[in-house]
Design a protein around this motif. Structure first.
Motif, PDB file in Angstrom:
ATOM      1  N   LEU A 151      -3.917   7.678  -7.572  1.00  0.00           N
ATOM      2  CA  LEU A 151      -2.646   6.979  -7.378  1.00  0.00           C
ATOM      3  C   LEU A 151      -2.404   5.927  -8.462  1.00  0.00           C
ATOM      4  N   ALA A 152      -3.141   6.026  -9.550  1.00  0.00           N
ATOM      5  CA  ALA A 152      -3.039   5.006 -10.602  1.00  0.00           C
ATOM      6  C   ALA A 152      -1.643   4.942 -11.195  1.00  0.00           C
ATOM      7  N   ARG A 153      -0.908   6.032 -11.188  1.00  0.00           N
ATOM      8  CA  ARG A 153       0.451   6.036 -11.739  1.00  0.00           C
ATOM      9  C   ARG A 153       1.494   6.169 -10.637  1.00  0.00           C
ATOM     10  N   THR A 154       1.185   5.616  -9.474  1.00  0.00           N
ATOM     11  CA  THR A 154       2.112   5.578  -8.351  1.00  0.00           C
ATOM     12  C   THR A 154       2.222   4.141  -7.869  1.00  0.00           C
ATOM     13  N   GLU A 155       3.400   3.717  -7.501  1.00  0.00           N
ATOM     14  CA  GLU A 155       3.587   2.381  -6.927  1.00  0.00           C
ATOM     15  C   GLU A 155       3.267   2.457  -5.436  1.00  0.00           C
ATOM     16  N   VAL A 156       2.205   1.777  -5.031  1.00  0.00           N
ATOM     17  CA  VAL A 156       1.804   1.762  -3.628  1.00  0.00           C
ATOM     18  C   VAL A 156       2.211   0.425  -3.030  1.00  0.00           C
ATOM     19  N   VAL A 157       2.983   0.477  -1.947  1.00  0.00           N
ATOM     20  CA  VAL A 157       3.544  -0.730  -1.334  1.00  0.00           C
ATOM     21  C   VAL A 157       3.002  -0.879   0.083  1.00  0.00           C
ATOM     22  N   GLY A 158       2.471  -2.052   0.369  1.00  0.00           N
ATOM     23  CA  GLY A 158       2.092  -2.400   1.735  1.00  0.00           C
ATOM     24  C   GLY A 158       3.154  -3.284   2.345  1.00  0.00           C
ATOM     25  N   LEU A 159       3.214  -3.341   3.652  1.00  0.00           N
ATOM     26  CA  LEU A 159       4.184  -4.237   4.301  1.00  0.00           C
ATOM     27  C   LEU A 159       3.721  -4.594   5.694  1.00  0.00           C
ATOM     28  N   ALA A 209       7.108   6.519 -11.355  1.00  0.00           N
ATOM     29  CA  ALA A 209       8.285   7.266 -10.910  1.00  0.00           C
ATOM     30  C   ALA A 209       8.404   7.329  -9.396  1.00  0.00           C
ATOM     31  N   ARG A 210       7.302   7.081  -8.675  1.00  0.00           N
ATOM     32  CA  ARG A 210       7.331   7.245  -7.228  1.00  0.00           C
ATOM     33  C   ARG A 210       6.761   6.022  -6.543  1.00  0.00           C
ATOM     34  N   THR A 211       7.208   5.801  -5.308  1.00  0.00           N
ATOM     35  CA  THR A 211       6.695   4.714  -4.473  1.00  0.00           C
ATOM     36  C   THR A 211       6.164   5.290  -3.165  1.00  0.00           C
ATOM     37  N   VAL A 212       4.947   4.877  -2.798  1.00  0.00           N
ATOM     38  CA  VAL A 212       4.356   5.234  -1.518  1.00  0.00           C
ATOM     39  C   VAL A 212       4.394   4.009  -0.615  1.00  0.00           C
ATOM     40  N   LEU A 213       5.095   4.101   0.505  1.00  0.00           N
ATOM     41  CA  LEU A 213       5.021   3.071   1.535  1.00  0.00           C
ATOM     42  C   LEU A 213       3.834   3.384   2.443  1.00  0.00           C
ATOM     43  N   THR A 214       3.187   2.341   2.946  1.00  0.00           N
ATOM     44  CA  THR A 214       1.984   2.534   3.754  1.00  0.00           C
ATOM     45  C   THR A 214       2.083   1.767   5.062  1.00  0.00           C
ATOM     46  N   ASN A 215       1.311   2.212   6.046  1.00  0.00           N
ATOM     47  CA  ASN A 215       1.256   1.499   7.324  1.00  0.00           C
ATOM     48  C   ASN A 215      -0.095   1.748   7.974  1.00  0.00           C
ATOM     49  N   PRO A 216      -0.756   0.671   8.482  1.00  0.00           N
ATOM     50  CA  PRO A 216      -2.095   0.823   9.042  1.00  0.00           C
ATOM     51  C   PRO A 216      -2.121   1.227  10.507  1.00  0.00           C
ATOM     52  N   SER A 257      -2.412  -5.575   2.887  1.00  0.00           N
ATOM     53  CA  SER A 257      -3.613  -5.227   2.121  1.00  0.00           C
ATOM     54  C   SER A 257      -3.675  -3.746   1.774  1.00  0.00           C
ATOM     55  N   LEU A 258      -2.885  -2.896   2.454  1.00  0.00           N
ATOM     56  CA  LEU A 258      -2.914  -1.467   2.170  1.00  0.00           C
ATOM     57  C   LEU A 258      -2.350  -1.115   0.800  1.00  0.00           C
ATOM     58  N   ALA A 259      -1.682  -2.059   0.152  1.00  0.00           N
ATOM     59  CA  ALA A 259      -1.273  -1.803  -1.224  1.00  0.00           C
ATOM     60  C   ALA A 259      -2.482  -1.540  -2.106  1.00  0.00           C
ATOM     61  N   GLY A 260      -3.654  -1.956  -1.640  1.00  0.00           N
ATOM     62  CA  GLY A 260      -4.881  -1.674  -2.368  1.00  0.00           C
ATOM     63  C   GLY A 260      -5.194  -0.200  -2.493  1.00  0.00           C
ATOM     64  N   LEU A 261      -4.503   0.676  -1.744  1.00  0.00           N
ATOM     65  CA  LEU A 261      -4.663   2.117  -1.953  1.00  0.00           C
ATOM     66  C   LEU A 261      -4.301   2.512  -3.380  1.00  0.00           C
ATOM     67  N   GLY A 262      -3.534   1.662  -4.033  1.00  0.00           N
ATOM     68  CA  GLY A 262      -3.194   1.934  -5.431  1.00  0.00           C
ATOM     69  C   GLY A 262      -4.400   1.946  -6.348  1.00  0.00           C
ATOM     70  N   LEU A 263      -5.545   1.460  -5.864  1.00  0.00           N
ATOM     71  CA  LEU A 263      -6.780   1.519  -6.654  1.00  0.00           C
ATOM     72  C   LEU A 263      -7.406   2.907  -6.630  1.00  0.00           C
ATOM     73  N   GLN A 264      -6.935   3.790  -5.748  1.00  0.00           N
ATOM     74  CA  GLN A 264      -7.391   5.173  -5.784  1.00  0.00           C
ATOM     75  C   GLN A 264      -7.075   5.754  -7.156  1.00  0.00           C
TER      76      GLN A 264
END
Length: 614
Positions: A192-200, A166-173, A182-189
């Motif tokens: 955050l298993a049921r959150t869409e984590v997006v790196g860019l 239901a939700r998307t987290v944008l990330t920035n290093p 590679s920060l999309a790997g935060l989705g392995l937390q």
């Protein structure tokens, strides 16, 4: 566990409310304030109506106009704020109306085409195997979206089976300009298993449309004289090197549109392409600057925002980098590293007190400045490179031991060489080369990865373009002379600043003021060397709905899901998964500097556990 701590609010300001997250579609604190005003407005209306009936007036008097929003203040710049900066849509309906009106169909109707990531894009074959990537097209200049060829923004995510989260987290290093796929790997937390984590990768860097300053710029920076050399000849050469760096970067036609205003507008196009009305955010370091600016431009789009290791969002970059960093790095070195190394004098032999450790660093640095050392696979080891090694190690306590062994090795090598034992010095240097290479910042390495140039170029363009800088050789010479004696690790180098010679395009950014925002979370260690605690406090005060998580007895830069602090991870996980911020500021304990050898022991223990695990 953590202990709650109330924020001290300056007497000149009323206490700022720290409400829980509003329901979707509300406008944050302003909506709640309006709800609280309704009974008073109703009573005022009844009184006015009664007066009308008594006097027999033919028409009701006009209702008082709602108070106008205060004008948006700006950070130091060279132009009025853009229409994009002053629009500040406070409702989703207005934000969507503006978006649809601003962008041609090319940007409004695109859907990302997800495919396996290329290893070179994310930095490793292992990360590429776990993630999928896509591209989002954005205007070259968001002030004129229909003009010019589109730019490409590379995005990544961790594939998930079943219904889309239901939700998307944008990330920035951070950086600014760090590649972040590679920060999309935060989705392995687990949280955050049921959150869409997006790196860019932001514009200018990584797999996105790149900016380059070229080899000439890097050569100019690396060829600058030792910043502690204050002779007229050295100061003149340093100014020439900084001017040459700025000139080399100006040759790329993209340079004028690599700035934070363009980047946060890119983020909003990415949000739309992902099909989200709002987005969450986890930004580290320079990513906190992006997060604060996105929240200022697009308050209605703000979901659950985490600013980890916060830049002072209300200050110009000149203050952030050239004025705040030297004392913060010095504090980290003197109070954290030197004291720790002194406690292991029996092992490292750097000195039995913090002052003695500092003295060893100064002695080694002086000897290498006078007579640089050549090591295989490493640039010339001189005083400037030693500074770079120390600065790099201050970001994380996990590199303290590596730095201690390097300083010990350099002390031994220079001592042997001074005593005429050149053969023994060469052997000791050969044993030391690997440690030095492992800690070396990318910008100082002989063979830098291809992405390093775009990162350096995007960092310079963003920091030099975003806010105005003092100009000219005299100012920067004086600043280095002022900061150097007090903060020698970084203070002398204040003189060498390419932004002081940069011809920036007219631009002003808004000053974040927290208007119309839901709760945000700021995470900060007391002795952070790169983004000082004092700067984070200023950001906390400016963003009135923010909650500050202070990590005591700690100086690591970037904490969430990175520093192994259970208290920090628990607080941030809870905020990202529930949207409920702590009711008051929070204090977490630091985890302490690892004892020498403990990291190696932990790695061996993990390997054994993995080998025997069923």
């Amino acid at each position: 566990m953590h202990q709650p701590r109330r924020r001290a609010t300056p007497p000149s300001q009323p206490p700022a409310p720290l409400p829980s997250r509003p329901a979707p579609g509300s406008t944050g604190p302003s909506a709640r304030s309006s709800a609280r005003r309704l009974p008073a407005l109703a009573a005022l209306g009844a009184a006015a109506l009664g007066a009308t009936l008594v006097t027999g007036a033919g028409a009701a008097s006009a209702a008082p106009a709602p108070p106008a929003a205060p004008p948006t203040a700006s950070l130091p710049g060279t132009a009025p704020l853009s229409a994009l900066a002053t629009a500040r849509p406070a409702t989703l309906a207005e934000a969507e109306r503006q978006f649809q009106q601003r962008y041609p169909a090319l940007y409004r109707e695109q859907v990302p085409a997800w495919a396996p990531c290329a290893p070179e894009a994310v930095g490793s074959a292992q990360a590429a195997a776990a993630l999928e990537c896509a591209e989002v097209l954005v205007p070259r200049d968001h002030r004129d979206p229909g003009a010019g060829e589109p730019l490409r923004i590379a995005v990544s995510r961790l594939p998930q089976a079943g219904e889309r989260p239901a939700r998307t987290v944008l990330t920035n290093p951070g950086g600014p300009g760090g590649a972040g796929l590679s920060l999309a790997g935060l989705g392995l937390q687990p949280a955050l298993a049921r959150t869409e984590v997006v790196g860019l990768d932001v514009r200018g860097t990584g797999a996105s449309t790149p900016l380059t300053c070229g080899a000439d710029a890097n050569a100019a920076v690396l060829g600058a004289p030792d910043p502690r050399d204050r002779s007229p000849q050295a100061l003149s050469a340093a100014a020439a090197a900084m001017r040459a760096t700025a000139d080399a970067c100006a040759d790329d036609p993209l340079v004028d549109v690599v700035n934070t205003e363009q980047t946060i507008a890119d983020l909003d196009v990415v949000r739309h392409a992902l099909g989200r009305e709002t987005v969450d955010w986890v930004g580290y370091s320079g990513g906190t600057w992006l997060g604060a600016q996105y929240a200022t431009y697009f308050p209605a789009r703000v979901g659950r925002f985490v600013l980890d290791s916060s830049v002072e969002a209300t200050a110009a970059f000149q203050e952030v980098f050239s004025e705040n960093q030297p004392p913060a790095f010095q504090r980290r070195f003197e109070e954290d590293f030197a004291g720790w190394a002194a406690g292991y004098h029996w092992l490292f032999r750097l000195g039995p007190t913090a002052g003695a450790v500092e003295g060893t660093y100064e002695r080694v640095r002086a000897e290498l400045a006078a007579r640089p050392l050549t090591l295989d696979g490493v640039p010339l080891v001189d005083g400037t490179l030693v500074d770079g090694l120390v600065v790099q190690a201050m970001y994380s306590k996990t590199t303290f031991e590596q730095l201690a062994w390097i300083l010990r090795g350099l002390d031994v090598v220079t001592g042997l060489r001074a005593g005429g034992a050149q053969g023994a010095a060469d052997a000791a240097g050969a044993a030391l080369a690997g440690r030095v290479a492992a800690l070396l910042p990318q910008r100082l390495a002989d063979e830098r990865p291809a992405a390093a140039d775009s990162f350096a170029a995007t960092f310079l363009a963003t920091t030099c373009n975003d806010t105005a800088w003092s100009r000219g050789e005299a100012f920067w010479n004086d600043l280095g002379q002022l900061q150097g004696p007090a903060h020698p690790l970084r203070g002398w180098a204040s003189t060498q600043q390419p932004c002081g010679y940069w011809d920036r395009a007219p631009l002003s950014l808004p000053r974040p003021d927290g208007r119309d925002l839901p709760p945000l979370l700021i995470v900060q260690s007391r002795h952070d060397p790169a983004t000082s605690y004092e700067g984070a406090l200023a950001t906390h005060e400016a963003l009135g709905s923010s909650v500050l998580v202070t990590v005591e007895d700690e100086g690591d830069h970037a904490l969430y899901a990175s520093a192994g602090n259970p208290c920090v991870d628990e607080v941030v996980d809870a905020f990202l998964t529930t949207g409920v911020a702590p009711e008051q500021d929070v204090t977490c304990a630091g985890t302490g500097v690892p004892a020498p050898g403990s990291q190696l022991l932990s790695a061996v223990q993990r390997a054994v556990r993995d080998a025997v695990a069923p």
